[in-house]
Design a protein around this motif. Structure first.
Motif, PDB file in Angstrom:
ATOM      1  N   ALA A   1      22.089  12.435  28.995  1.00 45.71           N
ATOM      2  CA  ALA A   1      22.976  12.924  27.930  1.00 45.71           C
ATOM      3  C   ALA A   1      22.548  12.425  26.556  1.00 45.71           C
ATOM      4  O   ALA A   1      22.732  13.125  25.555  1.00 45.71           O
ATOM      5  CB  ALA A   1      24.414  12.503  28.223  1.00 45.71           C
ATOM      6  N   THR A   2      21.944  11.235  26.498  1.00 46.99           N
ATOM      7  CA  THR A   2      21.543  10.707  25.194  1.00 46.99           C
ATOM      8  C   THR A   2      20.411  11.529  24.590  1.00 46.99           C
ATOM      9  O   THR A   2      20.295  11.620  23.365  1.00 46.99           O
ATOM     10  CB  THR A   2      21.098   9.237  25.310  1.00 46.99           C
ATOM     11  OG1 THR A   2      19.948   9.169  26.175  1.00 46.99           O
ATOM     12  CG2 THR A   2      22.202   8.385  25.917  1.00 46.99           C
ATOM     13  N   TYR A   3      19.571  12.143  25.413  1.00 50.25           N
ATOM     14  CA  TYR A   3      18.480  12.964  24.899  1.00 50.25           C
ATOM     15  C   TYR A   3      19.017  14.289  24.369  1.00 50.25           C
ATOM     16  O   TYR A   3      18.447  14.862  23.451  1.00 50.25           O
ATOM     17  CB  TYR A   3      17.435  13.209  25.993  1.00 50.25           C
ATOM     18  CG  TYR A   3      16.692  11.944  26.357  1.00 50.25           C
ATOM     19  CD1 TYR A   3      15.472  11.635  25.783  1.00 50.25           C
ATOM     20  CD2 TYR A   3      17.248  11.042  27.259  1.00 50.25           C
ATOM     21  CE1 TYR A   3      14.804  10.463  26.100  1.00 50.25           C
ATOM     22  CE2 TYR A   3      16.595   9.868  27.584  1.00 50.25           C
ATOM     23  CZ  TYR A   3      15.382   9.574  27.003  1.00 50.25           C
ATOM     24  OH  TYR A   3      14.742   8.402  27.309  1.00 50.25           O
ATOM     25  N   MET A   4      20.113  14.762  24.925  1.00 52.38           N
ATOM     26  CA  MET A   4      20.719  16.004  24.432  1.00 52.38           C
ATOM     27  C   MET A   4      21.323  15.795  23.061  1.00 52.38           C
ATOM     28  O   MET A   4      21.349  16.698  22.231  1.00 52.38           O
ATOM     29  CB  MET A   4      21.808  16.476  25.401  1.00 52.38           C
ATOM     30  CG  MET A   4      21.262  16.819  26.773  1.00 52.38           C
ATOM     31  SD  MET A   4      22.586  17.155  27.950  1.00 52.38           S
ATOM     32  CE  MET A   4      21.671  17.041  29.495  1.00 52.38           C
ATOM     33  N   SER A   5      21.794  14.598  22.793  1.00 46.88           N
ATOM     34  CA  SER A   5      22.458  14.337  21.517  1.00 46.88           C
ATOM     35  C   SER A   5      21.473  13.944  20.423  1.00 46.88           C
ATOM     36  O   SER A   5      21.835  13.875  19.259  1.00 46.88           O
ATOM     37  CB  SER A   5      23.490  13.210  21.681  1.00 46.88           C
ATOM     38  OG  SER A   5      22.853  12.005  22.085  1.00 46.88           O
ATOM     39  N   LYS A   6      20.202  13.693  20.800  1.00 48.07           N
ATOM     40  CA  LYS A   6      19.226  13.280  19.785  1.00 48.07           C
ATOM     41  C   LYS A   6      18.883  14.407  18.818  1.00 48.07           C
ATOM     42  O   LYS A   6      18.463  14.187  17.708  1.00 48.07           O
ATOM     43  CB  LYS A   6      17.938  12.792  20.467  1.00 48.07           C
ATOM     44  CG  LYS A   6      18.058  11.382  21.044  1.00 48.07           C
ATOM     45  CD  LYS A   6      16.761  10.959  21.701  1.00 48.07           C
ATOM     46  CE  LYS A   6      16.892   9.551  22.295  1.00 48.07           C
ATOM     47  NZ  LYS A   6      15.656   9.129  22.995  1.00 48.07           N
TER      48      LYS A   6
ATOM     49  N   ALA B   1      19.858  22.579  29.056  1.00 49.72           N
ATOM     50  CA  ALA B   1      20.528  21.903  27.947  1.00 49.72           C
ATOM     51  C   ALA B   1      19.563  21.087  27.093  1.00 49.72           C
ATOM     52  O   ALA B   1      19.967  20.512  26.091  1.00 49.72           O
ATOM     53  CB  ALA B   1      21.637  20.988  28.481  1.00 49.72           C
ATOM     54  N   LEU B   2      18.298  21.027  27.505  1.00 53.31           N
ATOM     55  CA  LEU B   2      17.303  20.244  26.771  1.00 53.31           C
ATOM     56  C   LEU B   2      16.259  21.163  26.151  1.00 53.31           C
ATOM     57  O   LEU B   2      15.747  22.070  26.819  1.00 53.31           O
ATOM     58  CB  LEU B   2      16.607  19.259  27.712  1.00 53.31           C
ATOM     59  CG  LEU B   2      17.434  18.089  28.247  1.00 53.31           C
ATOM     60  CD1 LEU B   2      16.690  17.403  29.378  1.00 53.31           C
ATOM     61  CD2 LEU B   2      17.741  17.090  27.134  1.00 53.31           C
ATOM     62  N   TYR B   3      15.918  20.920  24.887  1.00 51.22           N
ATOM     63  CA  TYR B   3      14.767  21.575  24.294  1.00 51.22           C
ATOM     64  C   TYR B   3      13.505  20.922  24.834  1.00 51.22           C
ATOM     65  O   TYR B   3      13.542  19.834  25.406  1.00 51.22           O
ATOM     66  CB  TYR B   3      14.819  21.456  22.766  1.00 51.22           C
ATOM     67  CG  TYR B   3      15.420  22.659  22.085  1.00 51.22           C
ATOM     68  CD1 TYR B   3      16.159  23.589  22.807  1.00 51.22           C
ATOM     69  CD2 TYR B   3      15.277  22.863  20.730  1.00 51.22           C
ATOM     70  CE1 TYR B   3      16.713  24.699  22.192  1.00 51.22           C
ATOM     71  CE2 TYR B   3      15.828  23.966  20.088  1.00 51.22           C
ATOM     72  CZ  TYR B   3      16.541  24.885  20.838  1.00 51.22           C
ATOM     73  OH  TYR B   3      17.075  25.979  20.224  1.00 51.22           O
ATOM     74  N   ARG B   4      12.359  21.596  24.643  1.00 51.54           N
ATOM     75  CA  ARG B   4      11.117  21.114  25.248  1.00 51.54           C
ATOM     76  C   ARG B   4      10.765  19.698  24.791  1.00 51.54           C
ATOM     77  O   ARG B   4      10.321  18.872  25.588  1.00 51.54           O
ATOM     78  CB  ARG B   4       9.986  22.074  24.910  1.00 51.54           C
ATOM     79  CG  ARG B   4       8.663  21.742  25.600  1.00 51.54           C
ATOM     80  CD  ARG B   4       7.639  22.824  25.376  1.00 51.54           C
ATOM     81  NE  ARG B   4       8.083  24.092  25.941  1.00 51.54           N
ATOM     82  CZ  ARG B   4       7.394  25.226  25.846  1.00 51.54           C
ATOM     83  NH1 ARG B   4       6.253  25.235  25.192  1.00 51.54           N
ATOM     84  NH2 ARG B   4       7.843  26.341  26.384  1.00 51.54           N
ATOM     85  N   THR B   5      10.951  19.405  23.502  1.00 52.68           N
ATOM     86  CA  THR B   5      10.634  18.064  23.003  1.00 52.68           C
ATOM     87  C   THR B   5      11.536  17.016  23.649  1.00 52.68           C
ATOM     88  O   THR B   5      11.097  15.922  23.989  1.00 52.68           O
ATOM     89  CB  THR B   5      10.777  18.002  21.484  1.00 52.68           C
ATOM     90  OG1 THR B   5      12.079  18.489  21.107  1.00 52.68           O
ATOM     91  CG2 THR B   5       9.710  18.844  20.806  1.00 52.68           C
TER      92      THR B   5
END
Length: 291
Positions: A129-134, A90-94
């Motif tokens: 979850a906050t990093y997924m929404s960034k 669910a996370l991109y590399r950045t």
């Protein structure tokens, strides 16, 4: 330096995590765990040479989102911080990189000199979850990107100064099988590893392998082939790309005073039989010859 006190702290923390995550926690090397217990109990006088490594699969609050936490415990932990990294589809590399950077910063500020795995897990569950929404990425685009990556087959030719450690040798084989990659590994000095399969799986494999402690390891050569995405039989396309039918550790006759050099003539013959003998000069700088 490791001590029985450090070993006791490591075992106690791991047992706590086992009680909380009985199905989600997986120790990479049971032998390393057994040696750590023996050292703690005084059955071994010298500290274990293998590092304790394990993974925890965390189910986050977001639907169907799993975050995998990988941890390598240094011998002198908790005096120093463990090596912790996380990954999630669910996370991109950045996003993933920023999450790991912020996690390490949190542990340095709050947990130095103390056991910290539970703190790390709680922090990840609270903040991931906050990093997924960034950086919101449409589901359709993410699926398209995944299809494009899956339509590329990769073959990595990896060179290591040496491969002796039994734990590394075990990981090299098991990770390839876990990711459904084919190829082979040759231990000794130098060490050779070849993996082939979907590009994303090969990249995941390399990301895991290079994190282990090496004197020197690098990708000596890389081959990428784009498959015909219009072909309904993608499995047949992948099989046409593959030079190997499975993944195995290859042991050839040993040479040298220490018995740590494999017979390169046998390696060359093995490669030739699979129509990839031309890789030999890239590894060793000379044309191959059979024994």
């Amino acid at each position: 330096m490791s001590s029985p006190t450090n070993a006791e702290a490591q075992i106690s923390e791991l047992e706590l995590l086992f009680s909380m995550f009985p199905n989600e926690l997986l120790v990479d090397d049971q032998l390393a765990l057994a040696e750590l217990r023996d050292y703690m109990q005084g059955k071994m006088l010298s500290p274990p040479t293998s590092r304790l490594q394990f993974t925890v699969h965390l189910q986050l609050d977001a639907p169907n989102v799993v975050c995998v936490l990988s941890c390598a415990i240094p011998p002198n932990y908790p005096a120093v911080l463990p090596e912790i990294s996380t990954r999630s589809d669910a996370l991109y590399r950045t996003q993933q990189g920023q999450l790991n950077t912020d996690l390490q910063e949190y542990l340095r500020e709050k947990c130095c000199g103390e056991i910290c795995m539970l703190n790390a897990i709680e922090w990840i569950k609270e903040h991931a979850a906050t990093y997924m929404s960034k950086e919101t990425i449409p589901v359709e685009k993410r699926q398209t990107d995944n299809r494009i990556k899956d339509a590329i087959c990769t073959r990595l030719w990896i060179y290591s100064h040496h491969i002796y450690n039994k734990e590394k040798r075990k990981n090299i084989v098991e990770w390839a099988k876990e990711l459904s990659l084919t190829g082979f590994s040759m231990p000794g000095k130098p060490g050779v590893v070849c993996v082939e399969g979907p590009q994303s799986a090969c990249e995941e494999y390399w990301a895991r392998v290079k994190k282990l402690t090496w004197q020197r390891i690098l990708i000596r050569h890389r081959e990428d082939t784009t498959l015909d995405v219009t072909n309904v039989n993608m499995d047949a396309e992948i099989r046409m790309f593959q030079k190997f039918t499975n993944f195995e550790e290859k042991i050839f006759d040993v040479r040298g005073n220490k018995g740590n050099h494999m017979d390169l003539g046998q390696l060359y013959q093995f490669l030739n039989e699979r129509e990839c003998g031309d890789i030999f000069p890239l590894y060793f700088g000379v044309e191959g010859k059979t024994s």
